[in-house]
Design a protein around this motif. Structure first.
Motif, PDB file in Angstrom:
ATOM      1  N   ASN A   1     -21.075 -16.818 -32.528  1.00  0.00           N
ATOM      2  CA  ASN A   1     -22.294 -16.461 -32.619  1.00  0.00           C
ATOM      3  C   ASN A   1     -23.230 -17.487 -33.139  1.00  0.00           C
ATOM      4  O   ASN A   1     -24.014 -18.120 -32.406  1.00  0.00           O
TER       5      ASN A   1
ATOM      6  N   GLU B   1     -22.978 -19.575 -29.134  1.00  0.00           N
ATOM      7  CA  GLU B   1     -23.962 -18.813 -28.308  1.00  0.00           C
ATOM      8  C   GLU B   1     -25.657 -19.228 -28.681  1.00  0.00           C
ATOM      9  O   GLU B   1     -26.235 -19.685 -27.960  1.00  0.00           O
TER      10      GLU B   1
ATOM     11  N   SER C   1     -29.398 -11.390 -25.414  1.00  0.00           N
ATOM     12  CA  SER C   1     -28.253 -12.078 -26.030  1.00  0.00           C
ATOM     13  C   SER C   1     -26.799 -11.322 -25.736  1.00  0.00           C
ATOM     14  O   SER C   1     -26.941 -10.262 -26.667  1.00  0.00           O
ATOM     15  N   LEU C   2     -25.961 -11.485 -25.134  1.00  0.00           N
ATOM     16  CA  LEU C   2     -24.663 -10.951 -24.960  1.00  0.00           C
ATOM     17  C   LEU C   2     -24.737  -9.340 -24.950  1.00  0.00           C
ATOM     18  O   LEU C   2     -24.082  -8.857 -25.653  1.00  0.00           O
TER      19      LEU C   2
ATOM     20  N   SER D   1     -27.718 -14.229 -21.818  1.00  0.00           N
ATOM     21  CA  SER D   1     -26.211 -14.592 -22.154  1.00  0.00           C
ATOM     22  C   SER D   1     -25.458 -13.612 -21.956  1.00  0.00           C
ATOM     23  O   SER D   1     -25.586 -12.406 -22.243  1.00  0.00           O
TER      24      SER D   1
ATOM     25  N   PHE E   1     -18.971 -18.045 -22.571  1.00  0.00           N
ATOM     26  CA  PHE E   1     -20.160 -17.432 -22.353  1.00  0.00           C
ATOM     27  C   PHE E   1     -20.677 -18.276 -21.032  1.00  0.00           C
ATOM     28  O   PHE E   1     -20.740 -19.250 -21.016  1.00  0.00           O
TER      29      PHE E   1
END
Length: 236
Positions: free
Chosen positions: A27, A31, A114-115, A143, A227
């Protein structure tokens, strides 16, 4: 979103709030730097949705860039963590991105996620809601897991199918089942193009800080991505 995703992230909330920002290299040093690099340097006078805010790291970053922020998460525990982090500087809501969202048409200049979207089975509802809520020319930046990474988790190894995967994460001595959906690259790109124009795609590389925290994973990520980041614009 499946109820088990809620359960997983309720269990993960404390770890996200207290550990992820500094101790999780994927993290903090993989990312996030790549996502932030795509953001405008100044978001003043822009209304931004943090869609799937977790414990609020991006919510804080967006506020620092001058945005008016609304943050959402499916996990009540994550919502509580974000509220503790931002106080009254942002509105934080417990919402499921697979359902209709309580925002007017054309509300947001920017949506960042995000993710999160790989936890969603059917992207049509989510993307149609994002499109509806965005101003003309608004930007969606998200992402997700990279499909080349996800195929390693597949039992049937059928790359071209969409598949529910249940990963296990060890956190604070507990194993937590974390379900997500694997899909091939063509479905990721084409579904995004059904609703938006794609401005750019990033396959991030780890920062040098990552190497000091996790040298083995650093060497792997230099050679193959975990990612995928997509920046897209609302079609007029």
């Amino acid at each position: 979103m499946e109820i088990s995703v809620k359960a997983a992230y309720d269990q993960l909330a404390s770890d996200y709030e207290h550990n992820v920002d500094t101790k999780n290299a994927f993290n903090a040093h993989y990312e996030r730097p790549a996502m932030v690099n795509l953001l405008p340097a100044d978001l003043t006078n822009m209304k931004v949705l943090d869609a799937g805010c977790a414990a609020g790291w991006y919510t804080v970053k967006l506020l620092e860039l001058g945005a008016e922020v609304i943050a959402t998460d499916i996990s009540k525990e994550m919502v509580a963590a974000t509220q503790r982090r931002v106080g009254n500087r942002a509105k934080v809501l417990n919402l499921d991105l697979e359902k209709e969202l309580p925002f007017e048409n054309g509300t947001f200049d920017y949506i960042i996620s995000s993710l999160v979207i790989h936890y969603i089975k059917d992207w049509d509802k989510t993307f149609s809601e994002f499109q509806r809520m965005m101003k003309p020319g608004g930007i969606l930046q998200f992402s997700i897991h990279h499909p080349f990474m996800d195929i390693k988790f597949s039992k049937n190894q059928e790359y071209f199918s969409k598949e529910l995967i249940v990963d296990q994460w060890e956190r604070q001595g507990k194993l937590i089942d974390v379900p997500f959906y694997r899909r091939p690259l063509n479905k990721i790109i084409n579904k995004t193009l059904d609703y938006f124009s794609i401005e750019g795609i990033v396959e991030p590389k780890p920062t040098i800080e990552f190497k000091s925290l996790n040298p083995e994973s650093y060497e792997r990520l230099i050679k193959q991505p975990n990612f995928l980041i997509i920046k897209a614009i609302k079609k007029h």
